[in-house]
Design a protein around this motif. Structure first.
Motif, PDB file in Angstrom:
ATOM      1  N   LYS A 240       0.963  -1.081   0.014  1.00 52.36           N
ATOM      2  CA  LYS A 240      -0.100  -0.001   0.036  1.00 52.36           C
ATOM      3  C   LYS A 240       0.888   1.284   0.070  1.00 52.36           C
ATOM      4  N   PHE A 241       0.349   2.253  -0.449  1.00 53.26           N
ATOM      5  CA  PHE A 241       1.008   3.667  -0.533  1.00 53.26           C
ATOM      6  C   PHE A 241       0.011   4.728   0.259  1.00 53.26           C
ATOM      7  N   GLY A 242       0.516   5.323   0.926  1.00 52.76           N
ATOM      8  CA  GLY A 242      -0.364   6.470   1.723  1.00 52.76           C
ATOM      9  C   GLY A 242       0.436   7.694   1.959  1.00 52.76           C
ATOM     10  N   CYS A 243      -0.356   8.966   1.980  1.00 50.35           N
ATOM     11  CA  CYS A 243       0.261  10.245   1.932  1.00 50.35           C
ATOM     12  C   CYS A 243      -0.188  10.710   3.299  1.00 50.35           C
ATOM     13  N   HIS A 244       0.471  11.890   3.833  1.00 54.00           N
ATOM     14  CA  HIS A 244       0.066  12.354   5.250  1.00 54.00           C
ATOM     15  C   HIS A 244      -1.083  13.186   5.531  1.00 54.00           C
ATOM     16  N   ILE A 245      -1.809  13.427   4.402  1.00 58.69           N
ATOM     17  CA  ILE A 245      -3.480  13.744   4.290  1.00 58.69           C
ATOM     18  C   ILE A 245      -4.267  12.731   4.516  1.00 58.69           C
ATOM     19  N   GLY A 246      -3.774  11.459   4.432  1.00 53.20           N
ATOM     20  CA  GLY A 246      -4.721  10.298   4.429  1.00 53.20           C
ATOM     21  C   GLY A 246      -5.136   9.567   3.182  1.00 53.20           C
ATOM     22  N   HIS A 247      -4.696  10.169   2.090  1.00 57.06           N
ATOM     23  CA  HIS A 247      -5.030   9.419   1.064  1.00 57.06           C
ATOM     24  C   HIS A 247      -4.050   8.136   0.865  1.00 57.06           C
ATOM     25  N   SER A 248      -4.804   6.639   0.469  1.00 61.61           N
ATOM     26  CA  SER A 248      -4.053   5.745   0.586  1.00 61.61           C
ATOM     27  C   SER A 248      -4.605   4.552  -0.685  1.00 61.61           C
ATOM     28  N   TYR A 249      -3.693   3.787  -1.136  1.00 59.21           N
ATOM     29  CA  TYR A 249      -3.930   2.985  -2.282  1.00 59.21           C
ATOM     30  C   TYR A 249      -3.383   1.750  -2.134  1.00 59.21           C
ATOM     31  N   THR A 250      -3.976   0.601  -2.731  1.00 53.13           N
ATOM     32  CA  THR A 250      -3.306  -0.375  -2.779  1.00 53.13           C
ATOM     33  C   THR A 250      -2.388  -0.181  -4.112  1.00 53.13           C
ATOM     34  N   ALA A 251      -1.380  -0.993  -4.399  1.00 49.83           N
ATOM     35  CA  ALA A 251      -0.322  -0.873  -5.513  1.00 49.83           C
ATOM     36  C   ALA A 251      -1.024  -0.931  -6.562  1.00 49.83           C
ATOM     37  N   GLU A 252      -2.078  -1.823  -7.094  1.00 45.85           N
ATOM     38  CA  GLU A 252      -2.721  -1.767  -8.171  1.00 45.85           C
ATOM     39  C   GLU A 252      -3.696  -0.424  -8.380  1.00 45.85           C
ATOM     40  N   VAL A 253      -4.339   0.028  -7.480  1.00 48.24           N
ATOM     41  CA  VAL A 253      -5.032   1.269  -7.703  1.00 48.24           C
ATOM     42  C   VAL A 253      -4.307   2.540  -7.687  1.00 48.24           C
ATOM     43  N   MET A 254      -3.157   2.477  -6.930  1.00 51.53           N
ATOM     44  CA  MET A 254      -2.050   3.568  -7.060  1.00 51.53           C
ATOM     45  C   MET A 254      -1.630   3.559  -8.587  1.00 51.53           C
ATOM     46  N   ALA A 255      -1.039   2.567  -9.234  1.00 52.12           N
ATOM     47  CA  ALA A 255      -0.823   2.483 -10.784  1.00 52.12           C
ATOM     48  C   ALA A 255      -1.944   2.945 -11.733  1.00 52.12           C
ATOM     49  N   ALA A 256      -2.938   2.840 -11.397  1.00 47.63           N
ATOM     50  CA  ALA A 256      -4.107   3.009 -12.202  1.00 47.63           C
ATOM     51  C   ALA A 256      -4.306   4.434 -12.363  1.00 47.63           C
ATOM     52  N   ALA A 257      -4.442   4.992 -10.776  1.00 43.96           N
ATOM     53  CA  ALA A 257      -4.678   6.364 -10.704  1.00 43.96           C
ATOM     54  C   ALA A 257      -3.315   7.349 -11.022  1.00 43.96           C
ATOM     55  N   GLN A 258      -2.209   6.709 -11.006  1.00 46.73           N
ATOM     56  CA  GLN A 258      -1.057   7.538 -11.417  1.00 46.73           C
ATOM     57  C   GLN A 258      -0.926   7.640 -13.212  1.00 46.73           C
ATOM     58  N   PHE A 259      -1.398   6.391 -13.587  1.00 49.20           N
ATOM     59  CA  PHE A 259      -1.498   6.447 -15.270  1.00 49.20           C
ATOM     60  C   PHE A 259      -2.405   7.432 -15.570  1.00 49.20           C
ATOM     61  N   ASP A 260      -3.659   7.635 -15.121  1.00 51.96           N
ATOM     62  CA  ASP A 260      -4.827   8.501 -15.367  1.00 51.96           C
ATOM     63  C   ASP A 260      -4.362   9.848 -15.420  1.00 51.96           C
ATOM     64  N   GLU A 261      -3.587  10.122 -14.284  1.00 49.80           N
ATOM     65  CA  GLU A 261      -3.077  11.514 -14.068  1.00 49.80           C
ATOM     66  C   GLU A 261      -2.060  11.939 -15.009  1.00 49.80           C
ATOM     67  N   MET A 262      -1.238  10.932 -15.425  1.00 41.03           N
ATOM     68  CA  MET A 262      -0.141  11.154 -16.570  1.00 41.03           C
ATOM     69  C   MET A 262      -0.918  11.242 -17.851  1.00 41.03           C
ATOM     70  N   GLU A 263      -1.932  10.428 -18.216  1.00 40.75           N
ATOM     71  CA  GLU A 263      -2.627  10.639 -19.351  1.00 40.75           C
ATOM     72  C   GLU A 263      -3.351  11.920 -19.330  1.00 40.75           C
ATOM     73  N   LYS A 264      -3.725  12.602 -18.218  1.00 44.06           N
ATOM     74  CA  LYS A 264      -4.700  13.812 -18.285  1.00 44.06           C
ATOM     75  C   LYS A 264      -3.508  14.901 -18.575  1.00 44.06           C
ATOM     76  N   VAL A 265      -2.248  14.992 -17.880  1.00 46.05           N
ATOM     77  CA  VAL A 265      -1.442  15.856 -18.246  1.00 46.05           C
ATOM     78  C   VAL A 265      -0.911  16.003 -19.586  1.00 46.05           C
ATOM     79  N   MET A 266      -0.803  14.915 -20.188  1.00 44.91           N
ATOM     80  CA  MET A 266      -0.287  14.626 -21.555  1.00 44.91           C
ATOM     81  C   MET A 266      -1.268  15.250 -22.432  1.00 44.91           C
ATOM     82  N   ARG A 267      -2.489  14.986 -22.402  1.00 47.17           N
ATOM     83  CA  ARG A 267      -3.505  15.281 -23.127  1.00 47.17           C
ATOM     84  C   ARG A 267      -3.504  16.875 -23.037  1.00 47.17           C
ATOM     85  N   ALA A 268      -3.358  17.533 -21.734  1.00 46.46           N
ATOM     86  CA  ALA A 268      -3.448  18.926 -21.364  1.00 46.46           C
ATOM     87  C   ALA A 268      -2.298  19.536 -22.283  1.00 46.46           C
TER      88      ALA A 268
END
Length: 343
Positions: A240-268
């Motif tokens: 799992k991955f977690g930040c000090h704000i409280g957001h947490s992810y399993t590795a698989e969800v983290m990878a998917a969320a990171q990919f979505d954010e990357m795609e958003k930035v590249m399309r921007a």
């Protein structure tokens, strides 16, 4: 083999009058090149013209790939780091250093690496401390470290930082630096020194800027939701991955969320490039026949932006490896209502 000395000078606030005063006292017969970085950001620079008006040594903006000649002053152009590599000048639009591009440290580090004992580094007036690390490298490689006397500088922070962190060979008022440089060049020009070996950065040291395509590993992975640093931990066999704000992810969800954010930035980025192409086209059409040369430049900029927009769009839309989905359960009638399996 006798090698030519090289002078590198860094300045920031108050740097224009200081540089003009310095070059005014240099002779046209100076047997060393002079490389100058002034913190100008992306703003238009008239510094070469000002230096040409001040003294006899010809000054110009550095050009990527040109060889370095004694008796010339090379000025870092707007929004480009300048470094020395393989006896030539290189211009890089690399990351800003000390919030500056051009910055002093990249040039000083590269000259320390390429010229070693033949390097002469000079830090003039300016705020904060850009140039201190680079001057330290010049000194470490056997070069000469010079700082303007902080009490003599219009803005003393930069030379004071150099004096605090580098064992300076000379700390002088600005008026005395040109004569010193002339004497050092005459002395260094007649001695034989071994070519310094290129260095690879040691553990804990900042890697040198160069024109390669390698990237250092990030210091951390950041949260796709808030951008905060993520801490990796395990719960049983689950990563799992977690930040000090409280957001947490399993590795698989983290990878998917990171990919979505990357795609958003590249399309921007594709959108911005497309908008730049349209803006440049409108400016080209506005110019008219009377400003044909300027209009042609706007047309060329529009075509360049559009070409890069297409290339980036193609990159975004390529197939990407997604190991995070390899263990995802197949969709069946029993689990098709569980949206968590599809997130």
């Amino acid at each position: 083999m006798a090698r030519s000395p090289i002078i590198v000078i860094g300045a920031s606030a108050g740097g224009v009058p200081a540089l003009r005063a310095l070059v005014a006292a240099l002779p046209v017969t100076l047997a060393a090149p002079v490389l100058v970085v002034l913190h100008i950001g992306a703003n238009r620079s008239e510094l070469p013209a000002l230096l040409n008006a001040a003294g006899p040594v010809p000054a110009k903006h550095a050009e990527d790939g040109e060889t370095i000649a004694p008796g010339h002053i090379y000025v870092a152009p707007p929004d480009r780091h300048i470094i020395v590599a393989d006896g030539r000048l290189r211009l890089l639009r690399g990351p800003k250093e000390n919030c500056a591009r051009p910055a002093i440290d990249p040039l000083f580090r590269s000259v320390a690496d390429s010229h070693g004992p033949d390097a002469v580094g000079v830090i003039l007036t300016g705020n904060l401390n850009d140039g201190t690390v680079g001057l330290y490298e010049i000194k470490r490689r056997g070069g000469i470290a010079i700082g303007q006397d902080p009490d003599d500088a219009a803005y003393p922070e930069m030379p004071r930082s150099a004096a605090d962190h580098v064992v300076l060979d000379y700390c002088l008022p600005l008026a005395d630096i040109p004569e010193l440089l002339i004497k050092l060049v005459d002395r260094k020009g007649g001695k034989d020194v071994a070519m310094p070996k290129s260095s690879s950065h040691q553990d804990g040291q900042e890697p040198e800027i160069n024109d390669s395509q390698t990237f250092e590993r990030p210091l951390t992975v950041t949260c796709p939701d808030c951008g905060g640093a993520l801490k990796k931990y395990t719960v049983g066999s689950i990563v799992k991955f977690g930040c000090h704000i409280g957001h947490s992810y399993t590795a698989e969800v983290m990878a998917a969320a990171q990919f979505d954010e990357m795609e958003k930035v590249m399309r921007a980025a594709v959108r911005f490039l497309n908008e730049r192409a349209e803006f440049c086209l409108q400016m080209a059409e506005h110019g008219g026949v009377a400003e044909r040369d300027v209009s042609d430049e706007w047309h060329a900029a529009s075509r360049q932006a559009l070409d890069r927009a297409y290339k980036l769009r193609d990159l975004v839309e390529q197939d990407w490896l997604t190991p995070e989905t390899s263990r995802r359960p197949a969709l069946t009638l029993e689990n098709q209502g569980d949206n968590r399996l599809l997130s």
